[in-house]
Design an enzyme around this catalytic site. Sequence first.
Site, PDB file in Angstrom:
ATOM      1  N   LYS A  35     -10.457  -0.778  10.207  1.00 59.87           N
ATOM      2  CA  LYS A  35     -10.615  -2.009   9.421  1.00 59.87           C
ATOM      3  C   LYS A  35     -10.920  -3.194  10.340  1.00 59.87           C
ATOM      4  O   LYS A  35     -11.026  -4.332   9.918  1.00 59.87           O
ATOM      5  CB  LYS A  35      -9.346  -2.281   8.619  1.00 59.87           C
ATOM      6  CG  LYS A  35      -9.067  -1.157   7.616  1.00 59.87           C
ATOM      7  CD  LYS A  35      -7.926  -1.486   6.709  1.00 59.87           C
ATOM      8  CE  LYS A  35      -7.335  -0.261   6.049  1.00 59.87           C
ATOM      9  NZ  LYS A  35      -8.021   0.178   4.854  1.00 59.87           N
TER      10      LYS A  35
ATOM     11  N   CYS B 234      -4.801   2.658  -3.636  1.00 61.26           N
ATOM     12  CA  CYS B 234      -3.575   3.115  -2.961  1.00 61.26           C
ATOM     13  C   CYS B 234      -2.431   2.138  -3.194  1.00 61.26           C
ATOM     14  O   CYS B 234      -1.595   1.936  -2.292  1.00 61.26           O
ATOM     15  CB  CYS B 234      -3.784   3.330  -1.469  1.00 61.26           C
ATOM     16  SG  CYS B 234      -4.833   4.731  -1.124  1.00 61.26           S
TER      17      CYS B 234
ATOM     18  N   ASP C 209       3.025  -4.865   8.059  1.00 55.67           N
ATOM     19  CA  ASP C 209       1.823  -4.053   7.886  1.00 55.67           C
ATOM     20  C   ASP C 209       0.628  -5.007   7.970  1.00 55.67           C
ATOM     21  O   ASP C 209       0.330  -5.739   7.026  1.00 55.67           O
ATOM     22  CB  ASP C 209       1.886  -3.336   6.528  1.00 55.67           C
ATOM     23  CG  ASP C 209       0.615  -2.531   6.258  1.00 55.67           C
ATOM     24  OD1 ASP C 209      -0.324  -2.613   7.064  1.00 55.67           O
ATOM     25  OD2 ASP C 209       0.575  -1.835   5.225  1.00 55.67           O
TER      26      ASP C 209
ATOM     27  N   HIS D 168       0.879  -1.176   0.000  1.00 51.86           N
ATOM     28  CA  HIS D 168       0.000   0.000   0.000  1.00 51.86           C
ATOM     29  C   HIS D 168       0.919   1.230   0.000  1.00 51.86           C
ATOM     30  O   HIS D 168       2.026   1.177   0.524  1.00 51.86           O
ATOM     31  CB  HIS D 168      -0.825  -0.060   1.294  1.00 51.86           C
ATOM     32  CG  HIS D 168      -1.870   0.994   1.452  1.00 51.86           C
ATOM     33  ND1 HIS D 168      -1.588   2.281   1.842  1.00 51.86           N
ATOM     34  CD2 HIS D 168      -3.223   0.949   1.292  1.00 51.86           C
ATOM     35  CE1 HIS D 168      -2.720   2.977   1.918  1.00 51.86           C
ATOM     36  NE2 HIS D 168      -3.725   2.192   1.583  1.00 51.86           N
TER      37      HIS D 168
ATOM     38  N   GLN E 186      -4.486  -5.182   6.891  1.00 51.24           N
ATOM     39  CA  GLN E 186      -5.500  -6.036   6.266  1.00 51.24           C
ATOM     40  C   GLN E 186      -5.552  -7.432   6.881  1.00 51.24           C
ATOM     41  O   GLN E 186      -6.235  -8.309   6.348  1.00 51.24           O
ATOM     42  CB  GLN E 186      -5.240  -6.163   4.753  1.00 51.24           C
ATOM     43  CG  GLN E 186      -5.412  -4.881   3.987  1.00 51.24           C
ATOM     44  CD  GLN E 186      -6.873  -4.427   3.882  1.00 51.24           C
ATOM     45  OE1 GLN E 186      -7.801  -5.182   4.137  1.00 51.24           O
ATOM     46  NE2 GLN E 186      -7.066  -3.170   3.528  1.00 51.24           N
TER      47      GLN E 186
END
Length: 408
Positions: free
Chosen positions: A228, A366, A202, A125, A205
């Site tokens: 999220k 993104c 990261d 991202h 998600q």
Amino acid sequence: MLSPQQIKEIRNDFPILKTKIYGKPFVYLDNAATTQKPKCVIDEVSNFYANYNSNIHRGVHFLSQRATAKYEEARGIVQKFINAKSFEEVIFTRGATESINLIAATFGDMRVKEGDEVLISHLEHHANIVPWQILCSRKKAKLVVVPIDNNGDVKLEELVKLISDRTKIVSITHISNSLGTINPIKQIIDIVHKHNIPIIIDAAQSVQHLKIDVQELDCDFLVASGHKLYAPTGIGFMYAKKSLLDSMPPYQTGGDMILSVAFTKTIFNDLPYKFEAGTPDIAGAIGIGKAINYIQDIGLDEIYEYEKHLLEYATESLKKIKQLKIVGTAKEKASVISFILNSIHPHDIGTMLDMEGVAVRTGHHCSEPIMRRFSIDATTRASFAFYNTEEEIDVLNKALYKVLKLFA
Ligand code: PMP
């Protein structure tokens, strides 16, 4: 796996799912952008403002102490959720973006020198590209990108080849927001650690789909977003090993991150407060705590199984549309299907789906470098959460046939 009856009950927890769009049932398939909020989270946030709104830390009065206790309780919930060793290793931030900026500006600044390299993957991202790009340009260092294959899997053999004495930091996503690829993150961490290089995960998600155990993973940093994770926007967290946090300078400075201030010298606060300057998003943190309790009550394993089933169902359903091409066919995928439909522009597809009550995301998500990798400008992305149903996927399928008919 969660039964249809359980899903029905879960859907009742999310007031927004009863909304009608142009008189049609609302089909929300934009969960990778942000998830909807259960009533218990909305109530928890509202309860803070209605009944004990107060600034935290140092307040001697009743409500300030209550707000402080709830804020710190939320930190404890996050700590247990990711199995961090101590509460000091959990820093509340505005989200994954701020967390990565924090790491790049403090740890990155300390560690990266002229001629060094920062390694990321082609799946990232923008939030896990731009902060490193800026750091590298400031330090005259190089941003090195591990390529992906045509399915959207990171080429691990290239990762191994690209690591060198110059590599000072590796930062990589657990799950791709635009393709849904699940990276073999433990394997990647082990490869990187063999070279004694710190690694940032990261998890924006992944924390909502998979159980995360930072001690088992042995990652050095992990970042995630509340919004999220069924919690409010503007709140998220960063995990880091205590030894690293101890060695890092503060990111932002001012109130709350200090023990004492004189015009000649400031003594920084203990962890985790050293990294939480100013008044934080107190209601957001309390909301994240509630959201984690909520999904843990349902069970992350159950959520994973059900979402896996939904992804399989949706993949099979969309594959039946012969003009549709799925972009991103990695071995392991989570809750995301990106696709193109003939040469119809994704914005037109998104607009037409919206008329049918179906919310999807269209664009580069993104992650422009991924779009370029597949020689496209944009995709349409349907992304799922545990409150979605097979019926909703059928609505999407039908609506896509309508789009095709109109553009025929
Ligand atoms: N990384 C990934 C993989 C993401 O999907 C996102 C959000 N789309 C981010 C980082 C940025 O997160 P936030 O919204 O918390 O800034």
